[in-house]
Scaffold this motif. Structure first.
Motif, PDB file in Angstrom:
ATOM      1  N   GLU A 134       0.744  -1.360   0.013  1.00 25.76           N
ATOM      2  CA  GLU A 134      -0.167  -0.077   0.072  1.00 25.76           C
ATOM      3  C   GLU A 134       0.864   1.414   0.019  1.00 25.76           C
ATOM      4  O   GLU A 134       0.450   2.528  -0.138  1.00 25.76           O
ATOM      5  CB  GLU A 134      -0.847   0.063   1.423  1.00 25.76           C
ATOM      6  N   LYS A 135       2.374   1.182  -0.080  1.00 27.36           N
ATOM      7  CA  LYS A 135       3.130   2.166   0.267  1.00 27.36           C
ATOM      8  C   LYS A 135       2.752   3.336  -0.759  1.00 27.36           C
ATOM      9  O   LYS A 135       2.515   4.541  -0.425  1.00 27.36           O
ATOM     10  CB  LYS A 135       4.421   1.999   0.110  1.00 27.36           C
ATOM     11  N   GLU A 136       2.932   2.929  -2.044  1.00 27.50           N
ATOM     12  CA  GLU A 136       2.483   3.887  -3.136  1.00 27.50           C
ATOM     13  C   GLU A 136       1.332   4.651  -2.969  1.00 27.50           C
ATOM     14  O   GLU A 136       1.234   5.721  -3.195  1.00 27.50           O
ATOM     15  CB  GLU A 136       2.635   3.334  -4.598  1.00 27.50           C
ATOM     16  N   ASP A 137       0.091   4.051  -2.871  1.00 20.53           N
ATOM     17  CA  ASP A 137      -1.286   4.613  -2.631  1.00 20.53           C
ATOM     18  C   ASP A 137      -1.297   5.375  -1.476  1.00 20.53           C
ATOM     19  O   ASP A 137      -1.770   6.727  -1.526  1.00 20.53           O
ATOM     20  CB  ASP A 137      -2.326   3.599  -2.455  1.00 20.53           C
ATOM     21  N   LEU A 138      -0.408   5.034  -0.373  1.00 20.77           N
ATOM     22  CA  LEU A 138      -0.456   6.079   0.667  1.00 20.77           C
ATOM     23  C   LEU A 138       0.202   7.398   0.347  1.00 20.77           C
ATOM     24  O   LEU A 138      -0.077   8.466   1.170  1.00 20.77           O
ATOM     25  CB  LEU A 138      -0.013   5.252   1.900  1.00 20.77           C
TER      26      LEU A 138
END
Length: 247
Positions: free
Chosen positions: A141-145
């Motif tokens: 989820e890093k990129e979306d966060l």
């Protein structure tokens, strides 16, 4: 085959995904088998795994869970006769810092069930601009966060540190720890933060946090996924240094 060759006195199996297969493969070996369930007890598993647990767990010599509610759910699901509650052990965080900074911190895998998106949105509404948010951990989820922090125009105040082997100084310098999880088994990150010590806020998800935090005494509990309630809890601790200290 390996178990037949090694002739163990007992088998201890870890993990909901593997436990049914361990029971099936050792069914007629006359070796005691104990299972340990580690995930949040209401986590949705593959239907095959869920049915396998229901059918096989009753044949285990014992099942180890981490919380009282997990014991109740496993008993209802599997009709297991011998269930024991053993909380996780704690590795205390040993750190000495001279100065605290106006930082909120969270630690955990960046995946949907950990609820970081709700923490970021709640932090965006906090009315004290001098505070920052540090996120330790990595995951899908890093990129979306990161995109969400840019959309909210707070990417200059939200810091993604990735996976760190040693985060003791970052944690020790911070004023508030938040665990925003939607599901937990028994959150070690919360235990470690409390051992620093640091004032803690946690979502009151099905299992774990309520076994650790007494609301209003040694931390604050909020409804999972409720960004307004989380914002209010953060503001409450920011506005009350003595409350942070007492917790």
């Amino acid at each position: 085959r390996t178990i037949k060759e090694s002739k163990p006195d007992v088998i201890l199996s870890f993990g909901e995904w593997f436990n049914p297969f361990v029971l099936l493969s050792t069914r007629f070996l006359a070796v005691p088998v104990y299972l340990s369930d580690r995930m949040g007890p209401l986590m949705k598993l593959d239907p095959i795994i869920q049915v396998s647990r229901r059918l096989t767990y009753r044949h285990a010599d014992g099942v180890i869970v981490q919380t009282k509610i997990a014991a109740e759910i496993v008993k209802k699901l599997t009709n297991s006769k011998n269930i024991r509650i053993i909380p996780n052990p704690l590795n205390p965080i040993n750190c000495e810092v001279n100065n605290k900074v106006k930082r909120i911190i969270t630690i955990g895998r960046l995946s949907k069930e950990k609820g970081h998106i709700h923490l970021i949105r709640a932090f965006n509404k906090v009315k004290y601009n001098e505070w920052s948010l540090s996120i330790i951990g990595d995951g899908p989820e890093k990129e979306d966060l990161q995109i969400e922090t840019e959309r909210l125009k707070i990417n200059n105040k939200v810091h993604f540190h990735g996976h760190l082997k040693d985060f003791s100084v970052l944690l020790g310098e911070s004023e508030i720890f938040v665990l925003p999880s939607l599901h937990e088994g028994f959150p070690n990150a919360l235990l470690e933060a409390m051992s620093v010590p640091i004032a803690c806020i946690s979502s009151n998800c099905t299992a774990g946090p309520a076994d650790i935090i007494k609301h209003g005494i040694n931390g604050l509990l909020v409804k999972p996924g409720d960004e307004n309630e989380l914002e209010e809890a953060i503001n409450k601790l920011i506005e009350n240094p003595e409350l942070r200290k007492s917790m």
